[in-house]
Design a protein around this motif. Structure first.
Motif, PDB file in Angstrom:
ATOM      1  N   GLN A  25       0.868  -1.274   0.010  1.00 22.79           N
ATOM      2  CA  GLN A  25       0.068  -0.014   0.035  1.00 22.79           C
ATOM      3  C   GLN A  25       0.953   1.302   0.050  1.00 22.79           C
ATOM      4  OE1 GLN A  25       0.001  -2.213   2.700  1.00 22.79           O
ATOM      5  NE2 GLN A  25      -1.489  -3.654   1.745  1.00 22.79           N
ATOM      6  N   PHE A  26       0.280   2.175  -0.505  1.00 20.24           N
ATOM      7  CA  PHE A  26       0.969   3.697  -0.561  1.00 20.24           C
ATOM      8  C   PHE A  26      -0.126   4.662  -0.389  1.00 20.24           C
ATOM      9  CE2 PHE A  26       2.381   7.730  -2.709  1.00 20.24           C
ATOM     10  CZ  PHE A  26       3.480   7.718  -2.294  1.00 20.24           C
ATOM     11  N   CYS A  64      11.551   6.069  -1.633  1.00 23.74           N
ATOM     12  CA  CYS A  64      12.158   5.243  -2.841  1.00 23.74           C
ATOM     13  C   CYS A  64      13.312   4.526  -2.267  1.00 23.74           C
ATOM     14  CB  CYS A  64      12.373   5.956  -4.045  1.00 23.74           C
ATOM     15  SG  CYS A  64      12.931   5.177  -5.609  1.00 23.74           S
ATOM     16  N   THR A  65      13.268   3.590  -1.211  1.00 18.61           N
ATOM     17  CA  THR A  65      14.566   2.803  -0.766  1.00 18.61           C
ATOM     18  C   THR A  65      14.757   1.564  -1.797  1.00 18.61           C
ATOM     19  OG1 THR A  65      13.249   1.432   0.477  1.00 18.61           O
ATOM     20  CG2 THR A  65      13.808   3.683   1.551  1.00 18.61           C
ATOM     21  N   LYS A  66      15.683   0.838  -1.347  1.00 19.15           N
ATOM     22  CA  LYS A  66      16.277  -0.193  -2.062  1.00 19.15           C
ATOM     23  C   LYS A  66      15.357  -1.061  -1.899  1.00 19.15           C
ATOM     24  CE  LYS A  66      19.915  -3.651  -2.141  1.00 19.15           C
ATOM     25  NZ  LYS A  66      21.154  -4.156  -1.678  1.00 19.15           N
ATOM     26  N   ARG A  67      14.606  -1.561  -0.724  1.00 24.75           N
ATOM     27  CA  ARG A  67      13.447  -2.539  -0.468  1.00 24.75           C
ATOM     28  C   ARG A  67      12.455  -2.083  -1.332  1.00 24.75           C
ATOM     29  NH1 ARG A  67       9.928  -4.188   4.481  1.00 24.75           N
ATOM     30  NH2 ARG A  67       8.741  -5.994   3.471  1.00 24.75           N
ATOM     31  N   VAL A  68      11.969  -0.909  -1.568  1.00 22.63           N
ATOM     32  CA  VAL A  68      10.803  -0.566  -2.339  1.00 22.63           C
ATOM     33  C   VAL A  68      11.188  -0.829  -3.746  1.00 22.63           C
ATOM     34  CG1 VAL A  68       9.373   1.449  -3.073  1.00 22.63           C
ATOM     35  CG2 VAL A  68       9.962   1.022  -0.538  1.00 22.63           C
ATOM     36  N   ARG A  69      12.307  -0.433  -4.205  1.00 27.23           N
ATOM     37  CA  ARG A  69      12.817  -0.558  -5.409  1.00 27.23           C
ATOM     38  C   ARG A  69      12.804  -2.154  -6.133  1.00 27.23           C
ATOM     39  NH1 ARG A  69      16.497   3.253  -4.120  1.00 27.23           N
ATOM     40  NH2 ARG A  69      18.034   1.929  -4.153  1.00 27.23           N
ATOM     41  N   CYS A  81       8.590   6.228  -6.372  1.00 25.30           N
ATOM     42  CA  CYS A  81      10.014   6.320  -6.898  1.00 25.30           C
ATOM     43  C   CYS A  81       9.841   7.161  -8.175  1.00 25.30           C
ATOM     44  CB  CYS A  81      10.734   4.987  -7.369  1.00 25.30           C
ATOM     45  SG  CYS A  81      10.861   4.185  -5.793  1.00 25.30           S
ATOM     46  N   GLY A  82       8.714   7.110  -8.632  1.00 20.75           N
ATOM     47  CA  GLY A  82       8.285   8.079 -10.073  1.00 20.75           C
ATOM     48  C   GLY A  82       8.857   7.070 -11.268  1.00 20.75           C
ATOM     49  N   VAL A  83       9.111   5.863 -11.234  1.00 18.59           N
ATOM     50  CA  VAL A  83       9.705   5.035 -12.199  1.00 18.59           C
ATOM     51  C   VAL A  83       9.119   3.798 -12.101  1.00 18.59           C
ATOM     52  CG1 VAL A  83      11.652   6.264 -12.844  1.00 18.59           C
ATOM     53  CG2 VAL A  83      11.797   4.324 -11.024  1.00 18.59           C
TER      54      VAL A  83
END
Length: 83
Positions: A25-26, A64-69, A81-83
């Motif tokens: 969720q965001f 936008c962390t490593k885990r989220v990416r 993250c926008g991407v």
């Protein structure tokens, strides 16, 4: 989010979302301003898990962390993250 470093122990309100994808969720939240205070900068929140037992992944102005990416589904990654 109570007890999270950098997040004041004050009332919060959701201003956008939640947007869900799978178990992720965001949302965009803000601290409810006190009388005479300027409107605060919004904070972003990424969580995972069932709605009855959410686990906080990230909260702040940049989530936008490593885990989220690496772990979040594409829709959540775009929001965070926008991407």
């Amino acid at each position: 989010m109570r007890g999270t470093a950098g997040i004041p122990d004050r009332a919060l309100t959701v201003i956008d979302g939640p947007f869900c994808s799978g178990k992720w969720q965001f949302s965009t939240i803000e601290i409810v301003p006190r009388s005479g205070e300027q409107k605060p900068e919004p904070l972003f929140v990424v969580t995972t898990g069932k709605p009855s037992a959410l686990q906080l992944v990230e909260v702040g102005t940049d989530v936008c962390t490593k885990r989220v990416r690496s772990d979040a589904p594409p829709g959540i990654r775009v929001r965070a993250c926008g991407v």
